[in-house]
Design an enzyme around this catalytic site. Structure first.
Site, PDB file in Angstrom:
ATOM      1  N   HIS A 269       0.947  -0.902  -0.365  1.00  0.00           N
ATOM      2  CA  HIS A 269      -0.179   0.033  -0.185  1.00  0.00           C
ATOM      3  C   HIS A 269       0.819   0.750   0.800  1.00  0.00           C
ATOM      4  O   HIS A 269       1.846   1.904   0.778  1.00  0.00           O
ATOM      5  CB  HIS A 269      -0.976   0.001   1.176  1.00  0.00           C
ATOM      6  CG  HIS A 269      -1.650   1.577   0.714  1.00  0.00           C
ATOM      7  ND1 HIS A 269      -3.034   1.243   0.197  1.00  0.00           N
ATOM      8  CD2 HIS A 269      -1.984   2.536   1.576  1.00  0.00           C
ATOM      9  CE1 HIS A 269      -3.503   2.398   0.914  1.00  0.00           C
ATOM     10  NE2 HIS A 269      -3.134   3.226   1.463  1.00  0.00           N
TER      11      HIS A 269
ATOM     12  N   HIS B 188      -7.661   7.415  13.468  1.00  0.00           N
ATOM     13  CA  HIS B 188      -8.863   6.885  11.678  1.00  0.00           C
ATOM     14  C   HIS B 188      -7.987   5.718  10.730  1.00  0.00           C
ATOM     15  O   HIS B 188      -7.146   5.911  10.836  1.00  0.00           O
ATOM     16  CB  HIS B 188      -9.274   7.935  11.685  1.00  0.00           C
ATOM     17  CG  HIS B 188      -9.004   8.556   9.729  1.00  0.00           C
ATOM     18  ND1 HIS B 188      -7.626   9.686   9.881  1.00  0.00           N
ATOM     19  CD2 HIS B 188      -8.720   8.055   8.778  1.00  0.00           C
ATOM     20  CE1 HIS B 188      -7.239   9.512   8.591  1.00  0.00           C
ATOM     21  NE2 HIS B 188      -8.137   8.972   7.873  1.00  0.00           N
TER      22      HIS B 188
END
Length: 385
Positions: free
Chosen positions: A263, A336
């Site tokens: 990623h 988050h």
């Protein structure tokens, strides 16, 4: 990103006699920033660009903070903003700080009765819905879905829409909006590993020139006030210009994503930057190709920045429910990440068709009343299992 450009007719040497066919003079104007040291263009007018006939009462547009100290993750329903005929009145600031304003707009009509100039800010207008022509005193640029319009401060313009159903994301930056430094060499040229290049930049190509006098209303935003000034000559009276300071367009569809075996972090999607903020384009792309990769983003803490994500199109795999025009705000100081189930769903996926605009600010954002009126109030609880 300065690229030399010229339109119309100009004299061979700057600051020299330049006569009209009747023998009278054209009027030269330096148009630029940072005194005489920033990027600039030289414009040549039929008439003096200084002929003010009337100054009307100013309107206070200073945004008011309903939430000035925010640690709550929020989701705003951007397309709940009601359309308005007038381009300026349709703008609704939802988030702001001392570096920028973030606004939504749904203008239903073209600008015809007045011209506009933002003397406070560079403007970046992302076209989510609609098409038309950005008309400026430096030339015209056609636009459509997915375009970023970068309009330097001081540019006099009108927007001509082809439809009445338009949706815009507007960023007003109190510093210049430029391309990322790491993608430019010492001469300002975009490098080979940049996700876009100069060929993707659409510069003004049609110069409208009007040799007219009369009463011409220019609405000028300065120090968060909208001033209304009547000029004695048409603001689009430029016969030619050259330089580096002008509006341009770039399509998010021309952004070439950088991918990897695992990623990649958000900075690989960076498209623009200003003082204390960056703007990124999450474009359709192949996912990571390590056999054990997790395409969904890992949980991360925004210790130093507020993260705003404007959802444009496609299925955003890290969220369980988003719609076009939704805006998430994940504030600095708290972590988050993907919603429950998103990590598992992403494993084995090969590509995404998502399109989104991200704005990371390095100073906290404040929320306006408008933002609270279109908020999904329980969003901050959406990570509970």
């Amino acid at each position: 990103m300065p690229i030399y450009h010229t339109l119309g007719i100009i004299p061979r040497k700057r600051h020299t006699v330049f006569r009209k066919p009747d023998g009278s003079l054209y009027y030269e104007q330096l148009f630029g920033t940072e005194g005489f040291s920033g990027v600039s263009s030289l414009l040549y007018h039929h008439h003096r660009p200084t002929m003010v006939k009337e100054i009307r009462q100013a309107i206070d547009l200073t945004p008011k903070a309903s939430v000035a100290h925010n640690v709550t993750s929020r989701m705003l329903r951007g397309w709940d903003i009601e359309p308005d005929d007038d381009f300026l009145e349709s703008r609704r600031i939802v988030l702001f700080n001392n570096d920028l304003n973030i606004a939504l707009a749904a203008p239903a009509s073209s600008m015809e009765e007045y011209f506009y100039k933002n003397a406070d800010s560079d403007e970046l207008i992302f076209v989510h819905k609609g098409s038309g022509v950005l008309r400026t005193f430096l030339g015209n640029i056609s636009f459509s879905y997915g375009d970023y319009l970068v309009i330097p401060r001081g540019t006099i313009y009108q927007i001509q829409f082809e439809t009445s159903d338009n949706r815009l994301l507007i960023i007003e930056s109190f510093s210049p909006i430029v391309t990322p430094k790491r993608y430019r060499n010492q001469f300002g040229q975009l490098l080979e590993h940049s996700p876009f290049c100069e060929r993707d930049i659409r510069r003004p190509q049609v110069l409208e020139t009007y040799d007219e006098t009369g009463d011409f209303l220019i609405k000028i935003k300065k120090q968060n006030h909208l001033h209304q000034i009547i000029y004695a000559s048409h603001p689009f009276d430029v016969v030619g210009w050259d330089g580096y300071f002008y509006p341009y367009a770039f399509s998010a569809h021309d952004f070439e994503p950088i991918t990897g075996r695992i990623h990649q972090p958000p900075p690989v999607h960076q498209t623009f930057e200003g003082h204390n903020f960056v703007i990124c384009t999450f474009a359709p792309r192949l996912y990571d190709y390590h056999p054990d990769s997790i395409p969904a983003p890992y949980n991360h803490s925004n210790i130093d920045s507020d993260e705003v994500l404007y959802y444009v199109d496609g299925d955003f795999m890290s969220r369980n429910h988003v719609e076009k025009g939704y805006i998430s705000l994940h504030p600095a100081g708290i972590p988050h990440g993907p919603h429950p189930g998103a990590i598992e769903r992403s494993i084995g996926q090969k590509e995404t068709k998502e399109l989104a605009v991200m704005i990371d600010t390095f100073k906290p954002l404040k929320l306006t009343d408008t933002a609270l009126l279109i908020e999904n109030e329980d969003y901050y609880r959406s990570w509970l299992e």
